[in-house]
Every structure is written in C-alpha cells, then in structure tokens.
Scaffold this active site. Structure first.
Site, short mmCIF file in Angstrom:
data_model
loop_
_atom_site.label_atom_id
_atom_site.label_comp_id
_atom_site.label_asym_id
_atom_site.label_seq_id
_atom_site.Cartn_x
_atom_site.Cartn_y
_atom_site.Cartn_z
N ASN A 243 -21.25 52.69 26.38
CA ASN A 243 -20.88 51.28 26.32
C ASN A 243 -21.09 50.40 27.49
OD1 ASN A 243 -20.54 50.81 23.49
ND2 ASN A 243 -18.18 50.92 23.58
N TYR A 244 -21.20 51.18 28.60
CA TYR A 244 -21.76 50.49 30.00
C TYR A 244 -23.15 50.80 30.15
CZ TYR A 244 -16.52 49.49 30.69
OH TYR A 244 -15.22 48.91 30.65
N ARG A 245 -23.78 50.35 29.19
CA ARG A 245 -25.37 50.83 29.18
C ARG A 245 -26.06 50.77 30.37
NH1 ARG A 245 -27.97 52.57 24.68
NH2 ARG A 245 -26.77 51.09 23.28
#
Ligand SMILES: Cc1cc2nc3c(=O)[nH]c(=O)nc-3n(C[C@H](O)[C@H](O)[C@H](O)COP(=O)(O)OP(=O)(O)OC[C@H]3O[C@@H](n4cnc5c(N)ncnc54)[C@H](O)[C@@H]3O)c2cc1C
Ligand SMILES: *[C@@H]1O[C@H](CO)[C@@H](O)[C@H](O)[C@H]1NC(C)=O
Ligand SMILES: *[C@@H]1O[C@H](CO)[C@@H](O)[C@H](O)[C@H]1NC(C)=O
Ligand SMILES: *[C@@H]1O[C@H](CO)[C@@H](O)[C@H](O)[C@H]1NC(C)=O
Ligand SMILES: *[C@@H]1O[C@H](CO)[C@@H](O)[C@H](O)[C@H]1NC(C)=O
Ligand SMILES: *[C@@H]1O[C@H](CO)[C@@H](O)[C@H](O)[C@H]1NC(C)=O
Ligand SMILES: *[C@@H]1O[C@H](CO)[C@@H](O)[C@H](O)[C@H]1NC(C)=O
Ligand SMILES: *[C@@H]1O[C@H](CO)[C@@H](O)[C@H](O)[C@H]1NC(C)=O
Ligand SMILES: *[C@@H]1O[C@H](CO)[C@@H](O)[C@H](O)[C@H]1NC(C)=O
Ligand SMILES: *[C@@H]1O[C@H](CO)[C@@H](O)[C@H](O)[C@H]1NC(C)=O
Ligand SMILES: *[C@@H]1O[C@H](CO)[C@@H](O)[C@H](O)[C@H]1NC(C)=O
Ligand SMILES: *[C@@H]1O[C@H](CO)[C@@H](O)[C@H](O)[C@H]1NC(C)=O
Length: 543
Positions: A481-483
């Site tokens: 999700n912290y791409r």
C-alpha cells in the site's frame, strides 16, 4: 453475439463460466482499428442496464477533467499526458461488468480507482490506451450492530466507514488506516493498518466476504470465487485480480473511552535515546497500546537552529489513569505525564489522529478532500527486525537538514501483539512475527516541474540507500500500500515471473509464488495488469 453469450453465461456457475467465457474471449481479439467510440457503443449495447450512458465520460465531455481530477491525491500525477480515453463511474454492478467485457473486446486496459491514493498513481495513469473504472458512486455502507459486521462498498472512504460505524455504536470500531480520505477498495486489498493493528491485525485480516467482478464479467462472492482468490485479494492488491465491489468486515470492540497523546521530543531533548528505548519496548507493550513515532525537522526553540523532532503519537484502549503508571514502569524515558493525555471516544481519536484537533464534528470524516490539501509526494517503506543502533539514527538526522527535507517525514509504526500471532502465509501480506516495526519515509514538495521532482525523489532514494544497512534483508521488504515503483516494475507490460520477482518478493515474500498461481487461474491472459501487477505463470506453469 457476445451479448447473447453473456446473458446465457450468468445462468451457469462461476467455474463453468470461467472456462466458457475464456474460449469466447479468444475469438474477440481486438483489432487496432477499434476506437473508443466502439467501446462506448459496446457499453451502451450491454444488455442489462441502459442507464450506463449517464456515467460514461469521454475526453470531450465537459465534466471529464473534474471527474478525473477529483480523486487524484498526488500532484505528481495531476497533469500527466497519459489520461484515460474514457472514465466510467458505475452506479451498479452491471456497469462494472459491462466495462470489463467491452474493454477487452476493444483492446483497452482497465485501471480501477476507489479513493485514488495510490502513491504512484496506478489507479488513474497508464502508458497504454485505458479506461478508468472509478467506484466513487458505489459506496454504500451497511452496519449490522447485532452481529458486529458491516458491508462496505469499494468506493467508500475509511472516513465514511468510521463515521457510519460511530452513528450506530460508541463501542465498535474497525482496524484500518489513519487518513479518512483513503478508499477501502485499494486499502483493504493491499492490507490496511492503523492504530488498532497491534490488537486486531490488518483491515484485510478482518474481511469475511467479498464481492468481486472477474475478468469474465462474473460477480463472485467468497463461496463462488474459491479459497485461493479470496486469499489473494486480502493483501495481494485487488488490481491484479478483478474489480472489488464490496467487502464484508468484522467490526471490533473498542472501549467507550480511549486515551490519546502526542508527545514531541527533539534531539536536544534526547530523542535519539528515547527512540533507542522505544525500539526495545514498542512491540512488546500491551497490545491495547500503540505508540508510533513521526520524525520531521523543526526549528529548535533553544538555538533558533534546525533540529529533528520525534513526535510520539499514541492510542490506548483504556483510561489515562491506567496508562500513566503503565508507561512509567515500562517506558519511563518518554516522561509521559497526565497533562499529555486526553480521554475521548474512539471516533474522536480517529479525528485526533487525522489532525482534526479543533473540536470539529465527526462530519468532517465524510469530506473526501485531504485536510492539508495536496502536494507532490514520494514515499518508500521498510521493515525492521533488529533495533537500529544510535549510530544508525545519528546518521539519519542530517538528511532532515537537506533543503529537500523541509516537508519530509520518517514514521516508525510498532508491530507485535496480534501481528505476531498471524502466520506469514495466512494472507499475502507477509510482514508478521519478527518485525519490530515498520518504516515509512515520505517527502512532499510544492514546487512544480521535473527539476524539483527529481531533486526530492533523489533525496528520498539517498535516504533509502543509507538505511539499507539497518533494515530487513533478502529480500528488503516493502508494504504494497506504500507503492514504490523504484523497487522494480514489470517489463514494459510484457510481464514475466522472474522480472516481477524483483519487486514481488519484497511486497509478498514467498506468498508471491501462490499469488502468481492464483493469477494464472483467474486471469491467465493478464488482462488486469499494471506496472506492479502479479503476472500469470507461463504455459505449463513455467516461471
Ligand atoms: C494520505 C494517505 C494516507 C494513508 N494512510 C494509510 C494508513 O494509515 N494505513 C495504510 O495502511 N495505508 C495508508 N495509505 C496507503 C493506502 O492504504 C493505499 O494508497 C491504498 O491502496 C489506497 O486505496 P485507494 O482506494 O484510496 O487508492 P486507489 O489509488 O484507488 O487504488 C490503489 C490500488 O488499488 C487498486 N484498486 C482500487 N480499488 C480497487 C477495487 N475496487 N478493486 C480492485 N482493485 C482496486 C487500484 O487499481 C490501485 O492499484 C495512505 C495513503 C495516503 C495517500
Ligand atoms: C440499472 O441501473 C439503475 C441505476 O442506474 C439501478 O437502479 C437498477 O437496479 C439497474 N438494473 C440492473 C439490472 O442492474
Ligand atoms: C458528459 O457525460 C455525462 C455522463 O455520461 C452526460 O450526462 C453528459 O450529458 C455529458 N456532457 C457532455 C457535454 O457531453
Ligand atoms: C497543471 O496544468 C495547469 C495548466 O497548464 C496549470 O495551471 C497547473 O498549475 C498544473 N498543475 C500542476 C500540479 O502541475
Ligand atoms: C445477524 O446475523 C443473523 C445470521 O446471519 C441474521 O439472521 C440476522 O438477520 C442478522 N442481524 C441483522 C440485524 O441483520
Ligand atoms: C478481526 O475481528 C475480530 C472481531 O470480530 C477479532 O476478534 C479478531 O481478532 C480480528 N483479527 C483477526 C486477525 O482475526
Ligand atoms: C537519553 O536516553 C537514554 C536511553 O533512553 C538514557 O540512557 C540517557 O541517559 C538519556 N540521556 C540524557 C542526557 O537524558
Ligand atoms: C492490557 O490493557 C488492557 C486494557 O487496559 C487490560 O485490560 C489488560 O489487562 C492489559 N494486559 C496486560 C497483560 O497488562
Ligand atoms: C522556522 O524558521 C524559518 C526561518 O527562521 C522560518 O521561515 C519558518 O517559518 C520557521 N518554521 C516554523 C514551523 O516555525
Ligand atoms: C545548528 O545545527 C547544525 C546541524 O545540526 C549544527 O551543526 C550546529 O552546530 C547547530 N548550531 C547551533 C548554534 O546549535
Ligand atoms: C473539505 O475539506 C477541505 C480541506 O480541508 C475544505 O477546504 C473544504 O471546505 C471541505 N468541504 C466541506 C464541504 O466541508
Ligand atoms: C548507495 O550507496 C552505495 C554505497 O553504500 C553507493 O555506492 C551508491 O552510489 C549509492 N547510491 C545512491 C543512489 O546514492
């Protein structure tokens, strides 16, 4: 021809359909002469629902830009040249199904967007002709307080979810992220964590059913999708597998009164020593207590010089009178006193952590615009398994004094508690026991243009390079999700398992193998793809 086939398809069970529709799709190879007009006509001709014409935006539509821009959460991707040829904002599932079928028929890629927070803009930017399916109008939330469950549609935000829960109960919550504008579609499919993680795990850990539309246009639920797909979309990212329409989640108990604090300590106030101790206790504290650290540069009150401030931010699921003696015993270095603490309801703690500290009403959670507005933004992440020694922290501080770091932060989030008791393969999210804490590095800037962007991106890459010695190795892990496209991308859309392994094992560890097998079953022709989508295995399972 395809209309008749798809109407017929719906009567069969999903597994049968998958095989049937696959054969059909091979006969629908798009020709390059197909244009987006034909795609739009295909949508209009889709049998189930004619109202789709009211939610189709081509580039000539006067609302196109506002519909595209409203959910862009990072200025880096605001004025890019590669914009979608069409945006569809479905009202109902049949609109999603129509878009999936017609996009394949006319050679367009799909990017699905829920809240638009993807750090690299993958939900609305692509290098090939594409359609955005924006779920902003599919966002109903039904809370069942009798059974402590809820159905939340993918386009809802975390703020809308928390607000709706709080309207029904003061003692129910949900363990998901801190920023209320984040969409549940991307967030839950990539894991999703916040201040309840140590007690209840991730958002994805608390999903009990899902509605997803697959590449064949079939609406599947937990029973009909198969255990492997249900596993994959709870941490493996939704974008590789289909379009998630809704999640069924477990709500969790929270006490009617919780305690929060935010305690700042600068370098002059021994931040380094306090962080040193924090690393040894934060993951072992009572799981009702989460203390995370936000580090940023500030003006020093003493010298008028710059310094680094470590802000210790905490939620405790209990009363201040219990918390203070507990911390005096277990983490006296922080020096917490009663005046630092505020008691409130859980929903008020959501406002507090999101930065609404002026007594705002909970209605602000329904606002889909970020509180402090947008910036240009780049972030990266790490996991830490052994405490970072003081010398390592001391080497970090000078980075904050660089010009590029005016609006930079480093955030440490403690693990332990429930996270230690969930196996690495329970979901695709592998970062469980053995991790003391998670790091997010972020840098924001406001100056336009490539030069400023390059300077700031280079800064965070240098910082990331520096911390390599102190974080997880082989692989160096990262949070989906912290791409972060720096850690590897698929080869120009021509994905291979070995190419994808460069980033895949960082996000998913050995779960990446299983993700690729699930992908091979549910989307063997790799229709749902992006720069970091899970690739199908080659013919005969070849890697
Ligand atoms: C300001 C900010 C604060 C954040 N805070 C937290 C936090 O506290 N905790 C945390 O864990 N994370 C946090 N995140 C990260 C966040 O969880 C991810 O960016 C998440 O993927 C965002 O989901 P979205 O729906 O808003 O994003 P989108 O950009 O819409 O989607 C992200 C990805 O998921 C895919 N996707 C979206 N919807 C669907 C769907 N319905 N079906 C299939 N695929 C879909 C997209 O195609 C894209 O690949 C934060 C991000 C930002 C920008
Ligand atoms: C068609 O769309 C409308 C909303 O536009 C919705 O009310 C109706 O239920 C839909 N019908 C089907 C079969 O999906
Ligand atoms: C833009 O698209 C919307 C939704 O399909 C439609 O209602 C509207 O008439 C279109 N406007 C123009 C100017 O084409
Ligand atoms: C986007 O382009 C417009 C028009 O050129 C400009 O006014 C705006 O400042 C740009 N925004 C960003 C974030 O670059
Ligand atoms: C709670 O769950 C039961 C069993 O699934 C169901 O029959 C009941 O209707 C649910 N309660 C509510 C309020 O929906
Ligand atoms: C999910 O929710 C339930 C509450 O219904 C909770 O008991 C459980 O511990 C949570 N987490 C996991 C990982 O199951
Ligand atoms: C700073 O903190 C460390 C560890 O917590 C402690 O040992 C040390 O005495 C503190 N130093 C000062 C000057 O307070
Ligand atoms: C942790 O905190 C909770 C809430 O205050 C309390 O009920 C529980 O007893 C504590 N557990 C331990 C092991 O201290
Ligand atoms: C810090 O100091 C600089 C220079 O004196 C000033 O411009 C800036 O506004 C100050 N920042 C804060 C947050 O006070
Ligand atoms: C100001 O900060 C810099 C960088 O940390 C440091 O080298 C310098 O000694 C400080 N000056 C004063 C007066 O504190
Ligand atoms: C939503 O929040 C933004 C940013 O704080 C603010 O500018 C805007 O006025 C808010 N909108 C509403 C309807 O309150
Ligand atoms: C990263 O650090 C290594 C040495 O530790 C150095 O050789 C390399 O050039 C650095 N890369 C960047 C991008 O700073």
């Amino acid at each position: 021809m395809y209309n008749k086939a798809y109407t017929k398809m719906k009567r069969f069970s999903s597994y049968f359909c998958a095989v049937f529709a696959l054969a059909l799709l091979f006969s629908l190879t798009p020709s390059s002469a197909d244009s987006h007009e034909k795609f739009v006509q295909c949508l209009y001709d889709y049998p189930e629902n004619t109202s789709i014409s009211s939610v189709v935006y081509t580039q000539t539509n006067s609302s196109y830009s506002s519909v595209l821009d409203v959910s862009i959460q990072n200025l880096r991707f605001f004025n890019v040249s590669s914009k979608p040829v069409v945006i569809v904002t479905p009202l109902v599932v049949s609109h999603v199904q129509a878009t999936i079928i017609c996009a394949q028929r006319h050679g367009l890629q799909i990017r699905t967007r829920s809240g638009g927070h993807d750090y690299e803009g993958l939900s609305y930017v692509s290098g090939v002709p594409f359609v955005v399916v924006d779920l902003i109008k599919i966002r109903e939330i039904e809370v069942d307080v009798e059974n402590n469950t809820a159905w939340v549609q993918a386009g809802a935000t975390l703020g809308e979810l928390y607000y709706t829960i709080s309207q029904k109960s003061r003692t129910l919550g949900f363990p998901a992220g801190v920023c209320p504008t984040v969409g549940v579609g991307g967030h839950i499919s990539g894991g999703g964590y916040g201040f309840l993680m140590r007690k209840y795990g991730l958002a994805a850990d608390n999903v009990t059913d899902v509605h997803i539309v697959d590449v064949n246009g079939n609406l599947l639920n937990r029973k009909t999708m198969g255990d492997d797909l249900f596993w994959a979309i709870r941490g493996g990212g939704g974008a590789s597998f289909g379009i998630v329409v809704a999640w069924k989640i477990n709500l969790v108990s929270v006490p009617s009164t919780v305690t929060v604090f935010r305690v700042p300590r600068t370098l002059e106030e021994n931040a380094t020593g306090i962080i040193n101790k924090w690393q040894r206790v934060a993951n072992k504290l009572n799981e009702s207590l989460t203390i995370r650290i936000n580090m940023a540069r500030v003006n020093s009150s003493q010298s008028g010089n710059l310094t680094v401030q470590a802000q210790f931010e905490s939620l405790y699921l209990g009363r201040a009178d219990d918390l203070i003696p507990y911390l005096q015993k277990n983490f006296p270095e922080l020096g917490l006193v009663r005046e630092d603490c505020t008691e409130m309801s859980w929903i008020e703690s959501i406002l507090f952590m999101a930065g609404f500290t002026n007594g705002q009403s909970t209605d602000v959670l329904l606002n889909r615009t970020q509180l402090n507005g947008l910036s240009f933004f780049k972030a990266k992440s790490d996991y830490v398994r052994d405490p970072i020694p003081d010398v390592g922290l001391e080497g970090l501080w000078p980075f904050f004094f660089d010009d590029e770091a005016e609006n930079a932060f480093v955030q440490f989030t403690p693990y332990g508690g429930r996270m230690d008791r969930i196996s690495e393969s329970e979901t695709p999210f592998p970062h469980r026991a053995g991790n003391i804490f998670h790091i997010q590095y972020g840098v924001s800037w406001f100056e336009k243009g490539d030069v400023a962007a390059q300077r700031h991106v280079n800064w965070i890459r240098r910082l990331y390079n520096y911390t390599e010695a102190y974080v997880s190795k082989n692989p160096r892990s990262a949070y989906l999700n912290y791409r972060d496209l720096d850690i590897g991308v698929n080869n120009n859309g021509h994905t291979s398992f070995s190419q994808a392994s460069i980033w895949g094992f960082k996000y998913f560890s050995n779960n990446f193998n299983r993700l690729a097998r699930v992908k091979t079953r549910v989307d063997p022709r790799n229709f749902f793809r992006n720069e970091q989508s899970v690739p199908p295995l080659g013919t005969n399972g070849r890697k």
